[in-house]
Design a protein around this motif. Structure first.
Motif, PDB file in Angstrom:
ATOM      1  N   UNK A   1       0.831  -1.202   0.000  1.00  0.00           N
ATOM      2  CA  UNK A   1       0.000   0.000   0.000  1.00  0.00           C
ATOM      3  C   UNK A   1       0.865   1.252   0.000  1.00  0.00           C
ATOM      4  N   UNK A   2       1.948   1.237   0.748  1.00  0.00           N
ATOM      5  CA  UNK A   2       2.869   2.373   0.760  1.00  0.00           C
ATOM      6  C   UNK A   2       3.454   2.606  -0.629  1.00  0.00           C
ATOM      7  N   UNK A   3       3.789   1.523  -1.297  1.00  0.00           N
ATOM      8  CA  UNK A   3       4.316   1.644  -2.666  1.00  0.00           C
ATOM      9  C   UNK A   3       3.287   2.298  -3.575  1.00  0.00           C
ATOM     10  N   UNK A   4       2.032   1.892  -3.433  1.00  0.00           N
ATOM     11  CA  UNK A   4       0.963   2.457  -4.247  1.00  0.00           C
ATOM     12  C   UNK A   4       0.695   3.920  -3.885  1.00  0.00           C
ATOM     13  N   UNK A   5       0.864   4.259  -2.629  1.00  0.00           N
ATOM     14  CA  UNK A   5       0.697   5.648  -2.207  1.00  0.00           C
ATOM     15  C   UNK A   5       1.734   6.546  -2.881  1.00  0.00           C
ATOM     16  N   UNK A   6       2.965   6.071  -2.909  1.00  0.00           N
ATOM     17  CA  UNK A   6       4.026   6.844  -3.557  1.00  0.00           C
ATOM     18  C   UNK A   6       3.761   6.964  -5.047  1.00  0.00           C
ATOM     19  N   UNK A   7       3.295   5.870  -5.653  1.00  0.00           N
ATOM     20  CA  UNK A   7       2.982   5.887  -7.080  1.00  0.00           C
ATOM     21  C   UNK A   7       1.883   6.905  -7.391  1.00  0.00           C
ATOM     22  N   UNK A   8       0.852   6.946  -6.538  1.00  0.00           N
ATOM     23  CA  UNK A   8      -0.245   7.898  -6.737  1.00  0.00           C
ATOM     24  C   UNK A   8       0.240   9.327  -6.555  1.00  0.00           C
ATOM     25  N   UNK A   9       1.113   9.535  -5.590  1.00  0.00           N
ATOM     26  CA  UNK A   9       1.671  10.860  -5.335  1.00  0.00           C
ATOM     27  C   UNK A   9       2.494  11.337  -6.521  1.00  0.00           C
ATOM     28  N   UNK A  10       3.285  10.440  -7.074  1.00  0.00           N
ATOM     29  CA  UNK A  10       4.109  10.778  -8.246  1.00  0.00           C
ATOM     30  C   UNK A  10       3.228  11.123  -9.437  1.00  0.00           C
ATOM     31  N   UNK A  11       2.203  10.319  -9.679  1.00  0.00           N
ATOM     32  CA  UNK A  11       1.343  10.555 -10.834  1.00  0.00           C
ATOM     33  C   UNK A  11       0.643  11.911 -10.733  1.00  0.00           C
ATOM     34  N   UNK A  12       0.128  12.239  -9.564  1.00  0.00           N
ATOM     35  CA  UNK A  12      -0.544  13.526  -9.413  1.00  0.00           C
ATOM     36  C   UNK A  12       0.431  14.696  -9.546  1.00  0.00           C
ATOM     37  N   UNK A  13       1.651  14.513  -9.087  1.00  0.00           N
ATOM     38  CA  UNK A  13       2.665  15.561  -9.251  1.00  0.00           C
ATOM     39  C   UNK A  13       3.002  15.747 -10.728  1.00  0.00           C
TER      40      UNK A  13
END
Length: 217
Positions: free
Chosen positions: A187-199
């Motif tokens: 889940x942490x990995x997916x959180x970072x992925x979502x953060x990167x995509x929105x940035x």
């Protein structure tokens, strides 16, 4: 804290955002008004859907305090931004969103946020929403240090560099960190992925605004 890892994941992107023509020219006060008005109109459309994504996410947060905070974001945290939009548009005799469609970049970004808020884990949803807070704070502070005197966009810069906005950003960061504490490594990995995509989508939004992109049809 987990948020520090998220920031590390977008170091290159945030640097590119600082150096975008839109942001450089806005900081110098030389951004053409037409580009800025186009941006404001698109941002108003964006904020309407952003508020919906915040509300959807708030409903899924199990902690009452966190849910209340995200509802407050949806109801009032973006009010100052919308008010500022109206002030600038009135000064330039422009309408807000009448007969204006979302640009491709705006459509892509808002649909991503709404999808994450509806179908991804709540941790990912929060992570995807965070860049809209954090990136604007970082841009505001960067511009506040480098802005030119008599800048016609000073009110815009100071809104995002100000203490009130900073407080909202910190609350969103705190929720993100708390959610990460109980999250699995996946889940942490997916959180970072979502953060990167929105940035990345923040970068694209400004790039699109500078080019004043619209649908070809």
């Amino acid at each position: 804290m987990f948020f520090e890892k998220m920031c590390e994941s977008v170091e290159i992107i945030i640097s590119k955002i600082f150096n975008q023509s839109f942001n450089q020219e806005l900081s110098q006060g030389i951004l053409p008004k037409g580009k800025f008005i186009h941006y404001l109109q698109q941002d108003a459309l964006y904020l309407a859907d952003f508020a919906k994504a915040l509300s959807l996410t708030a409903a899924r947060l199990t902690c009452n305090e966190q849910a209340h905070q995200f509802m407050q974001f949806a109801l009032g945290a973006i009010q100052a931004e919308q008010s500022l939009h109206l002030d600038y548009l009135k000064e330039n005799h422009s309408s807000l969103t009448t007969n204006i469609k979302q640009s491709p970049a705006c459509f892509m970004y808002t649909n991503y946020l709404l999808r994450m808020a509806s179908t991804a884990s709540v941790e990912e949803a929060v992570a995807s929403l965070l860049p809209c807070f954090w990136v604007y704070r970082e841009v505001g502070k960067y511009m506040s240090k480098t802005k030119y005197s008599n800048n016609p966009y000073e009110n815009w810069i100071e809104l995002y560099a100000g203490k009130e906005f900073d407080s909202s950003v910190q609350l969103a960061i705190d929720v993100t960190n708390k959610l990460s504490q109980a999250a699995s490594e996946e889940t942490k990995r997916k959180m970072i992925s979502a953060f990167v995509r929105s940035t990345e989508l923040e970068w694209l939004f400004w790039e699109s605004a500078y080019k004043q992109e619209e649908w070809c049809l």
